[in-house]
Design a protein around this motif. Structure first.
Motif, PDB file in Angstrom:
ATOM      1  N   HIS A 128       7.056  -0.068   9.903  1.00 12.22           N
ATOM      2  CA  HIS A 128       7.064  -1.181  10.860  1.00 12.22           C
ATOM      3  C   HIS A 128       5.670  -1.495  11.377  1.00 12.22           C
ATOM      4  O   HIS A 128       5.454  -2.547  11.955  1.00 12.22           O
ATOM      5  N   ASN A 131       4.044  -3.905   8.576  1.00  4.98           N
ATOM      6  CA  ASN A 131       4.724  -5.168   8.293  1.00  4.98           C
ATOM      7  C   ASN A 131       5.493  -5.671   9.506  1.00  4.98           C
ATOM      8  O   ASN A 131       6.350  -4.970  10.020  1.00  4.98           O
ATOM      9  N   PRO A 132       5.196  -6.907   9.944  1.00  2.69           N
ATOM     10  CA  PRO A 132       5.948  -7.467  11.058  1.00  2.69           C
ATOM     11  C   PRO A 132       7.366  -7.855  10.643  1.00  2.69           C
ATOM     12  O   PRO A 132       8.239  -8.043  11.464  1.00  2.69           O
ATOM     13  N   VAL A 133       7.567  -8.002   9.316  1.00  5.04           N
ATOM     14  CA  VAL A 133       8.861  -8.404   8.776  1.00  5.04           C
ATOM     15  C   VAL A 133       9.287  -7.354   7.763  1.00  5.04           C
ATOM     16  O   VAL A 133       8.531  -7.020   6.859  1.00  5.04           O
ATOM     17  N   CYS A 155      12.497  -8.669  12.310  1.00  7.86           N
ATOM     18  CA  CYS A 155      11.184  -9.249  12.614  1.00  7.86           C
ATOM     19  C   CYS A 155      10.918  -9.216  14.118  1.00  7.86           C
ATOM     20  O   CYS A 155      11.828  -9.371  14.919  1.00  7.86           O
ATOM     21  N   TYR A 156       9.657  -8.985  14.465  1.00 10.01           N
ATOM     22  CA  TYR A 156       9.222  -9.029  15.871  1.00 10.01           C
ATOM     23  C   TYR A 156       8.946 -10.478  16.253  1.00 10.01           C
ATOM     24  O   TYR A 156       8.209 -11.166  15.557  1.00 10.01           O
ATOM     25  N   THR A 162       5.852 -13.013  15.064  1.00 11.62           N
ATOM     26  CA  THR A 162       5.499 -13.005  13.650  1.00 11.62           C
ATOM     27  C   THR A 162       5.055 -14.419  13.284  1.00 11.62           C
ATOM     28  O   THR A 162       5.687 -15.396  13.681  1.00 11.62           O
ATOM     29  N   LYS A 163       3.937 -14.527  12.541  1.00 10.99           N
ATOM     30  CA  LYS A 163       3.476 -15.863  12.141  1.00 10.99           C
ATOM     31  C   LYS A 163       4.543 -16.533  11.289  1.00 10.99           C
ATOM     32  O   LYS A 163       5.114 -15.893  10.394  1.00 10.99           O
ATOM     33  N   ASP A 166       4.690 -15.876   7.695  1.00 11.97           N
ATOM     34  CA  ASP A 166       5.100 -14.530   7.245  1.00 11.97           C
ATOM     35  C   ASP A 166       6.617 -14.368   7.235  1.00 11.97           C
ATOM     36  O   ASP A 166       7.132 -13.373   6.719  1.00 11.97           O
ATOM     37  N   LEU A 167       7.331 -15.314   7.838  1.00 18.26           N
ATOM     38  CA  LEU A 167       8.799 -15.240   7.839  1.00 18.26           C
ATOM     39  C   LEU A 167       9.333 -15.777   6.514  1.00 18.26           C
ATOM     40  O   LEU A 167       8.718 -16.665   5.913  1.00 18.26           O
ATOM     41  N   ARG A 172      13.052 -19.391   7.866  1.00 19.35           N
ATOM     42  CA  ARG A 172      11.886 -19.440   8.759  1.00 19.35           C
ATOM     43  C   ARG A 172      12.132 -20.309   9.991  1.00 19.35           C
ATOM     44  O   ARG A 172      11.985 -19.861  11.133  1.00 19.35           O
TER      45      ARG A 172
END
Length: 362
Positions: A128, A131-133, A155-156, A162-163, A166-167, A172
């Protein structure tokens, strides 16, 4: 249970290495639940729906409409307080998040898990911090005594979102939209909970209970032998508060007075439950209650759980029982902890059927 040819460690590793999760097993046509998923029977009875007395028991459903009217607002605060003290769980309707947004969240979860396996595998992992995802099956795969019949994508979304790029592309937009809406709702719920504790409305938000938001999307594939396994083992949440969106299939059960009670899906409703950290700071006034998810021949079942918690972020703030709630008759029952230390203990312990809170008792 101890068959000589069963090596749990290597079977768990082989399952993890596929990076295809439980869905991969179902797609491959398994007709029997593999041994790593076998659970011991639970010590609590399931609420017997043939008993007319028992069927009356169900978790409170609270209508949030009318919060601007001071009389109604007091009634809602009282209901939230009572549900948090006695059940630790309640459902909310007229919560302000449009039904089409809720439907799109569920569709987004389906799209993520049902997309091409090779695309999904790129997000598979257990770190974790890097990686935010993250997509995987069972965060506690290597420590839990039995594996659960579910896959998860995490995801945070706050304090550092999370940008969007990046989702996953397939969900997204809805994740960004939903997390904004859930954050607003969470702040409102913390205001109601503050008042229910007899504190000023901004209290729990002021001490950053709503600072962190982690979204977990769960996918429970249909199970050929649901009586042998679980979707999620009995556990309580390591959050301040959790807001759950479940689909129409059901399977969530809450432990109330030593009986498992179904939490029936209510169209358009969200399920709210008190987390361990809120039980700790309320000094046991609010209850973080154990719950589980049954495996099911029907499915896939999807849900989205929004955890108000900063998780493993290295934040120094200490949380202990709120001073204003303490007295000689009600001394502190817990020692102070950071959210990170609590989350680390919870994650290391895994869903082993025991409470993480007892570790932090005075």
């Amino acid at each position: 249970m101890a068959a000589t040819n069963y090596d749990r460690k290597s079977e768990v590793k082989a399952f993890d290495d596929t990076k295809e999760g439980v869905k991969g097993l179902v797609d491959a046509g398994v007709t029997e639940v593999p041994r790593i998923f076998h659970h011991q029977p639970d010590e609590y009875s399931i609420n017997d729906s043939n008993d007319p007395e028992e069927t009356q028991i169900s978790i409170p459903v609270i209508d949030l409409e009318g919060l601007l009217d001071s009389t109604k607002q007091k009634e809602i605060v009282a209901k939230v307080g009572e549900a948090s003290e006695t059940w630790g769980f309640f459902q909310i309707v007229n919560h302000g998040i449009p039904v089409d947004v809720l439907e799109e969240v569920k569709h987004g979860v389906h799209r993520f898990f049902e997309q091409d396996t090779e695309v999904k595998k790129q997000l598979y992992g257990r770190d974790h911090f890097r990686n935010p995802v993250i997509y995987n099956s069972n965060f506690d795969l290597y420590s839990a005594p039995a594996t659960n019949w579910r896959d998860t994508f995490m995801c945070y979304m706050a304090p550092t979102p999370t940008k969007p790029e990046d989702l996953p592309e397939v969900c997204r937009n809805i994740l960004v939209e939903y997390s904004d809406q859930v954050m607003k709702l969470g702040k409102l719920l913390f205001e109601l909970l503050s008042e229910a504790l007899g504190l000023k409305p901004t209290y729990l938000n002021d001490i950053d209970c709503s600072e962190g938001l982690v979204l977990l999307s769960h996918y429970y594939p249909p199970c050929p032998q649901p009586e042998l396994t679980l979707g999620t083992t009995k556990h309580a949440d390591n959050s301040f508060l959790t807001v759950l969106l479940q689909d129409h299939i059901g399977g969530l059960q809450v432990l109330h007075q030593n009986k498992w009670i179904d939490v029936p899906p209510v169209p358009g409703a969200l399920v709210v439950n008190i987390g361990d950290l809120l039980q700790l700071i309320s000094n046991d006034r609010f209850k973080s209650v154990e719950h589980k998810v049954l495996a099911n021949r029907r499915g896939p079942r999807v849900s989205n759980a929004s955890f108000f918690c900063t998780g493993m972020l290295p934040l120094p703030k200490l949380y202990g029982p709120i001073k204003e709630l303490l007295s000689e008759e009600n001394p502190p029952k817990y020692r102070e902890t950071t959210v990170r230390d609590y989350a680390a203990y919870f994650n290391e312990k895994g869903l082993d059927g025991t409470s993480a809170l007892s570790h932090f008792k005075v």
